[in-house]
Motif scaffolding. Structure first.
Motif, PDB file in Angstrom:
ATOM      1  N   TRP A   7    -102.664 -21.589 -64.471  1.00 52.50           N
ATOM      2  CA  TRP A   7    -103.170 -20.818 -63.337  1.00 52.50           C
ATOM      3  C   TRP A   7    -103.746 -21.699 -62.239  1.00 52.50           C
ATOM      4  N   SER A  67    -107.591 -12.581 -66.214  1.00 51.37           N
ATOM      5  CA  SER A  67    -107.963 -12.368 -67.609  1.00 51.37           C
ATOM      6  C   SER A  67    -108.917 -13.481 -68.010  1.00 51.37           C
ATOM      7  N   PHE A  68    -109.984 -13.069 -68.698  1.00 52.27           N
ATOM      8  CA  PHE A  68    -111.019 -14.012 -69.114  1.00 52.27           C
ATOM      9  C   PHE A  68    -110.853 -14.405 -70.576  1.00 52.27           C
ATOM     10  N   MET A  69    -111.455 -15.508 -70.937  1.00 49.73           N
ATOM     11  CA  MET A  69    -111.385 -16.022 -72.298  1.00 49.73           C
ATOM     12  C   MET A  69    -111.926 -15.032 -73.329  1.00 49.73           C
ATOM     13  N   ASP A  70    -112.873 -14.164 -72.915  1.00 50.51           N
ATOM     14  CA  ASP A  70    -113.490 -13.224 -73.861  1.00 50.51           C
ATOM     15  C   ASP A  70    -112.684 -11.939 -74.043  1.00 50.51           C
ATOM     16  N   GLY A  71    -111.494 -11.865 -73.420  1.00 48.51           N
ATOM     17  CA  GLY A  71    -110.630 -10.710 -73.585  1.00 48.51           C
ATOM     18  C   GLY A  71    -110.803  -9.635 -72.532  1.00 48.51           C
ATOM     19  N   ASN A 120    -113.989 -22.292 -66.359  1.00 54.53           N
ATOM     20  CA  ASN A 120    -113.955 -22.286 -67.824  1.00 54.53           C
ATOM     21  C   ASN A 120    -114.020 -20.883 -68.420  1.00 54.53           C
ATOM     22  N   ILE A 142    -111.950 -18.491 -67.248  1.00 51.90           N
ATOM     23  CA  ILE A 142    -110.655 -17.889 -66.915  1.00 51.90           C
ATOM     24  C   ILE A 142    -109.553 -18.344 -67.867  1.00 51.90           C
ATOM     25  N   GLN A 143    -108.837 -17.351 -68.393  1.00 49.37           N
ATOM     26  CA  GLN A 143    -107.661 -17.640 -69.220  1.00 49.37           C
ATOM     27  C   GLN A 143    -106.415 -17.718 -68.356  1.00 49.37           C
ATOM     28  N   ASP A 144    -106.249 -16.744 -67.427  1.00 48.25           N
ATOM     29  CA  ASP A 144    -105.071 -16.747 -66.570  1.00 48.25           C
ATOM     30  C   ASP A 144    -105.320 -15.882 -65.338  1.00 48.25           C
TER      31      ASP A 144
END
Length: 73
Positions: free
Chosen positions: A3, A18-22, A56, A58-60
């Motif tokens: 990303w 989309s965040f790391m925590d879902g 940190n 952010i997943q995507d």
């Protein structure tokens, strides 16, 4: 493609994050600097808020898809 490499293309566009925590959020990607992205989010009625999220978290990040105008409304 990671990303971080899409940021320049996505600035000023509506995106979903989309965040790391879902969890996730959406809005217009306003800027990215200092290890954070800045997103204009709709709150309610006529209110919007510029929020920032650390890289940190952010997943995507994905651009909104176009609308399919199939004649069904």
């Amino acid at each position: 493609m990671p990303w971080q490499q899409k940021i320049g293309y996505l600035l000023g566009r509506p995106v979903g994050i989309s965040f790391m925590d879902g969890t996730g959020t959406s809005g217009v990607l306003c800027d990215a600097y200092g290890g954070s992205v800045y997103l204009m989010e709709y709150l309610y009625h006529t209110q919007f808020a510029l929020k920032h999220y650390s890289y940190n978290m952010i997943q995507d990040i994905h651009p909104f898809p176009g609308c399919n105008h199939s004649g069904v409304y």
